[in-house]
Design a protein around this motif. Structure first.
Motif, PDB file in Angstrom:
ATOM      1  N   THR A  31       0.835  -1.207   0.000  1.00  0.00           N
ATOM      2  CA  THR A  31       0.000   0.000   0.000  1.00  0.00           C
ATOM      3  C   THR A  31       0.870   1.258   0.000  1.00  0.00           C
ATOM      4  N   SER A  77       2.352   1.658  -3.451  1.00  0.00           N
ATOM      5  CA  SER A  77       1.284   2.049  -4.364  1.00  0.00           C
ATOM      6  C   SER A  77       0.966   3.538  -4.227  1.00  0.00           C
ATOM      7  N   ASN A  78       0.902   4.022  -2.989  1.00  0.00           N
ATOM      8  CA  ASN A  78       0.630   5.436  -2.744  1.00  0.00           C
ATOM      9  C   ASN A  78       1.794   6.316  -3.202  1.00  0.00           C
ATOM     10  N   ASP A 124      -2.817   4.409  -7.751  1.00  0.00           N
ATOM     11  CA  ASP A 124      -4.281   4.451  -7.703  1.00  0.00           C
ATOM     12  C   ASP A 124      -4.890   4.935  -9.015  1.00  0.00           C
TER      13      ASP A 124
END
Length: 193
Positions: free
Chosen positions: A19, A22-23, A28
């Motif tokens: 996560t 990904s951020n 996203d």
């Protein structure tokens, strides 16, 4: 014959690290791709013994048979397109010969008639270009397991090593020895039997 040398670097991630990464890279906004790999081997694991693997990948309603073999700079991949009907025959242990794959298998001492279907692994993938490489985030599901992985695909070993090192250091993610998906699939399969 469709062949390529694959140069890639991998690192398993925790869900939290996945996560964060990904951020950090704004994944996203990237389209999620779902693909399924169907794996094949001989009863006495001839491919595995030679560091090779054979799979069919279904991605975007396209079916591709791929033989992966060791190469000095990564993996040599030999590809052949399949129809959905041909892929289903393979999964039913009725392989349809594809000349380029048959030729490569012959070099390994393997006959397509000796191959059997082992099972499948589904991956939810996001990928983007980053510093001249392709950065891939994978969430894979197989044999009741799931894992998260960072993969860097690069044109050279040096470039791939540099980008993965930079990302791991920047996000304080430990470097982990990471087997490829087929090895993780085999381990899970053996433990499930």
């Amino acid at each position: 014959m469709s062949q390529e040398i694959e140069i890639e670097f991998k690192n398993l991630l925790t869900e939290e690290e996945f996560t964060r990464l990904s951020n950090r890279l704004s994944f996203d906004t990237v389209e999620l791709i779902e693909q399924t790999n169907y794996y094949f081997e001989t009863k006495n694991l001839q491919l595995r013994a030679q560091g090779s693997a054979l799979r069919i990948r279904k991605k975007d309603n396209q079916w591709t048979l791929t033989l992966k073999q060791p190469h000095s700079e990564g993996l040599l991949e030999t590809h052949a397109s399949l129809t959905a009907e041909e892929a289903n025959l393979w999964i039913q242990n009725k392989p349809v010969d594809k000349p380029d794959i048959v030729q490569q298998l012959k070099g390994l001492g393997v006959k397509s008639k000796d191959l059997i279907y082992l099972g499948s692994l589904t991956t939810r993938r996001k990928e983007m270009e980053y510093q001249g490489t392709t950065v891939v985030l994978d969430h894979s599901l197989y044999y009741g397991r799931e894992d998260y992985e960072l993969e860097i695909e690069a044109a050279s070993v040096q470039q791939g090593q540099q980008v993965i090192k930079q990302l791991l250091e920047e996000l304080n993610i430990p470097k982990r020895e990471t087997d490829n998906k087929i090895k993780r699939f085999y381990q899970a399969k053996l433990q499930s039997e």
